[in-house]
Design an enzyme around this catalytic site. Structure first.
Site, PDB file in Angstrom:
ATOM      1  N   CYS A  43       0.854  -1.238   0.040  1.00 42.31           N
ATOM      2  CA  CYS A  43       0.084   0.110   0.122  1.00 42.31           C
ATOM      3  C   CYS A  43       0.841   1.341  -0.122  1.00 42.31           C
ATOM      4  CB  CYS A  43      -0.833   0.005   1.181  1.00 42.31           C
ATOM      5  SG  CYS A  43      -1.902   1.524   1.543  1.00 42.31           S
ATOM      6  N   CYS A  48      -1.756   1.791  -2.889  1.00 44.05           N
ATOM      7  CA  CYS A  48      -2.745   2.893  -2.808  1.00 44.05           C
ATOM      8  C   CYS A  48      -1.830   4.294  -2.889  1.00 44.05           C
ATOM      9  CB  CYS A  48      -3.541   2.668  -1.669  1.00 44.05           C
ATOM     10  SG  CYS A  48      -3.331   0.886  -0.917  1.00 44.05           S
ATOM     11  N   LYS A  51       0.014   5.366  -6.085  1.00 41.24           N
ATOM     12  CA  LYS A  51      -1.073   5.353  -7.077  1.00 41.24           C
ATOM     13  C   LYS A  51      -1.983   6.600  -6.760  1.00 41.24           C
ATOM     14  CE  LYS A  51      -4.836   3.932  -6.118  1.00 41.24           C
ATOM     15  NZ  LYS A  51      -5.708   2.683  -6.224  1.00 41.24           N
ATOM     16  N   TYR A 179      -9.585  -3.212 -11.526  1.00 45.54           N
ATOM     17  CA  TYR A 179      -9.121  -1.457 -10.867  1.00 45.54           C
ATOM     18  C   TYR A 179      -7.724  -1.084 -11.365  1.00 45.54           C
ATOM     19  CZ  TYR A 179      -7.167  -2.433  -6.479  1.00 45.54           C
ATOM     20  OH  TYR A 179      -6.286  -2.782  -5.463  1.00 45.54           O
ATOM     21  N   GLU A 183      -7.135   2.143 -13.318  1.00 41.03           N
ATOM     22  CA  GLU A 183      -6.376   3.365 -12.759  1.00 41.03           C
ATOM     23  C   GLU A 183      -5.030   4.083 -13.480  1.00 41.03           C
ATOM     24  OE1 GLU A 183      -8.322   2.586  -8.164  1.00 41.03           O
ATOM     25  OE2 GLU A 183      -6.092   2.059  -8.727  1.00 41.03           O
ATOM     26  N   HIS A 438     -28.005  20.871  -1.365  1.00 46.36           N
ATOM     27  CA  HIS A 438     -27.902  21.344  -2.647  1.00 46.36           C
ATOM     28  C   HIS A 438     -26.942  22.627  -2.729  1.00 46.36           C
ATOM     29  CE1 HIS A 438     -29.552  22.542  -6.518  1.00 46.36           C
ATOM     30  NE2 HIS A 438     -29.704  23.775  -6.269  1.00 46.36           N
ATOM     31  N   GLU A 443     -26.722  14.815  -3.838  1.00 44.93           N
ATOM     32  CA  GLU A 443     -28.215  15.026  -3.434  1.00 44.93           C
ATOM     33  C   GLU A 443     -29.038  13.969  -4.214  1.00 44.93           C
ATOM     34  OE1 GLU A 443     -30.138  18.817  -4.337  1.00 44.93           O
ATOM     35  OE2 GLU A 443     -28.325  19.060  -5.685  1.00 44.93           O
TER      36      GLU A 443
END
Ligand SMILES: Cc1cc2nc3c(=O)[nH]c(=O)nc-3n(C[C@H](O)[C@H](O)[C@H](O)COP(=O)(O)OP(=O)(O)OC[C@H]3O[C@@H](n4cnc5c(N)ncnc54)[C@H](O)[C@@H]3O)c2cc1C
Length: 461
Positions: A43, A48, A51, A179, A183, A438, A443
């Protein structure tokens, strides 16, 4: 003389091993951690964190392009790959040092060497020393698969090397549809490379919700990434600095780098598992464990990617912590592997938690789908051709939200909060009762009132 040199020997100083070592030491255990490469593990060193740093930098290109619609004039920007790599290396070195400090502060001892099992309680270090341990935790993680030994496989890089390329490839071919492949496709495209993704399946992101797969593919193609599905790379030739990848569909593609991201395997080889009696899970090739991460040997546990359950950093950390509390904290803890949120840091991002529509329809008799695609507000002025996807998968009988899937900017940040609601078993009515914030994209999650589809499975006759 004590029967054992240490109470706990941790093999692997990655996300899971480090957490387990620190918590076990905090519970008073004498702990030794062996790390053969760099503390912090995948990681921190080549997963991670680097990356995400690359991802963040790659977004700047679109930000600059989008700025014109908001009135900005930006002189022609330029990008320097070696600066990015050097700054990333500096940050990774800082993090590695912090990991070392934190482990040592906890009272655990680090040995910078490879360790293998010679028996259930005995470890041999590459330095030649042996250590007797009451408990052993295997946290050796995983490594990239290279796939079949096709001609020219030696020219192919994995994500490990992609982090340290000397220069940005003008053209890169990436094989894989998961993934990591996507990525990196977006990272390289963001910095200006011409990217081709080759994937053997019918669409990218196998295992994700069908709408997410289709939507993301469309968005990536709009970003200029070429996606070729239903084919594989069968050979790679090198001519000087250039590569030619031959595909199973008969075509060939020239590029300056070829990267494979076709999955990862658990690091179980040459660890002495047979000598210690540790069984492998035939279903996934990882170390077989029970709900407490206990292996087939009563004093040996395994956590994280080496068990090949859910290969994510926070999962490895949870499993490491639970192990330490269970064995040394007198508090048995099992990790709940359900509803773990996950992201794909592509551009646009994917955030997802819970069941896909396909999984829900297989599990529940009644499934309601709420789905919206819309142009994000920012795109109205930037002129960017992009749409966002929001989708809720609801158990039609209980009204419980069983899955949430988002493609668009901020998806990863949004999904983390949605995961809390889902962990609390929120119903669609709870979502509806929540007042919208908003103007946001999120939302939409509380304003989708009418199902876009209702699936009812007829009882078998
Ligand atoms: C490119 C990439 C991107 C990723 N992105 C994400 C992300 O965005 N989010 C996320 O949650 N996860 C991500 N992951 C997955 C994540 O990195 C892993 O799930 C996580 O690191 C697993 O932790 P671990 O402790 O099980 O193993 P690792 O972190 O892999 O640690 C294992 C350590 O054991 C050491 N080791 C192995 N064998 C021995 C031995 N015999 N003796 C001594 N030391 C040994 C290794 O050198 C390594 O340091 C990514 C992975 C990759 C490759």
């Amino acid at each position: 003389m004590a029967e054992f040199d240490v109470d706990l020997f941790v093999i692997g100083g990655g996300s899971g091993g480090v957490r387990a070592a620190r918590i076990a030491a905090g519970h008073g255990a004498r702990v030794m951690v062996a790390e053969e490469y760099r503390m912090g593990g995948t990681c921190v060193i080549r997963g991670c964190v680097p990356k995400k740093l690359f991802v963040l930098g790659s977004h700047v290109r679109n930000e600059i392009a989008d700025a014109a619609g908001f009135g900005w004039t930006i002189p022609t920007p330029s990008f320097d790959w070696p600066t990015l790599v050097a700054n990333k290396d500096k940050e990774i070195a800082r993090l590695e040092a912090a990991y070392i400090t934190n482990v040592e502060k906890s009272g655990a001892r680090i040995v910078k060497t490879r360790a293998v099992l010679e028996g259930a309680h005995r470890l041999r270090l590459a330095t030649g020393e042996t250590v007797a341990a009451k408990y052993v935790l295997i946290a050796t993680g995983g490594a990239p698969n290279h796939g079949a030994m096709i001609p020219g496989i030696e020219h192919v890089i994995s994500s490990n090397e992609a982090f340290n390329l000397k220069k940005l490839p003008k053209r890169i071919l990436i094989q894989g549809g998961g993934y990591i492949a996507l990525e990196f496709a977006c990272i390289f495209a963001g910095y200006g490379s011409d990217v081709t993704v080759v994937y053997r399946g019918d669409n990218i992101l196998r295992g994700f919700d069908g709408d997410v797969r289709a939507h993301l593919r469309g968005e990536l193609e709009k970003e200029g990434i070429t996606i070729l599905t239903g084919c594989t790379v069968t050979a790679v030739d090198k001519h000087g600095e250039e590569f030619t990848s031959h595909l199973s569909n008969g075509s060939s593609i020239a590029s300056d780098q070829v990267m494979f991201a076709i999955g990862r395997h658990p690091n179980v080889a040459n660890l002495g598992l047979e000598q210690a009696g540790v069984a492998i899970n035939p279903a996934n090739g990882g170390i077989m464990v029970d709900h407490f991460s206990l292996t087939s040997v009563p004093n040996i546990y395994a956590i994280g990617d080496v068990t090949h359950r859910i290969n994510l950093t926070p999962v490895a950390i949870r499993e490491g912590h639970a192990f330490a509390d269970t064995v040394f904290g007198k508090r048995p803890v099992q990790v709940d592997h359900r509803d773990i949120p996950t992201a794909v840091f592509s551009q646009p991002e994917v955030g997802t938690v819970g069941l896909t529509e396909e999984e829900a329809r297989a599990r529940f008799s009644h499934v309601d789908i709420y789905k919206a695609t819309f142009r994000p507000l920012k795109a109205t002025l930037s002129g960017r051709d992009t749409r966002m996807l929001m989708k809720l998968v609801v158990d039609g009988l209980t009204d419980q939200v069983a899955g949430c899937h988002i493609v668009g900017d901020g998806a990863a940040e949004i999904i983390q909060a949605v995961a809390i609601a889902m962990k609390m078993k929120a119903t669609k009515a709870d979502f509806d009762a929540t007042v919208a914030l908003h103007p946001t994209a999120a939302e939409e999650l509380v304003t989708m009132r009418t199902p876009t589809a209702r699936h009812v499975r007829q009882a078998a006759e």
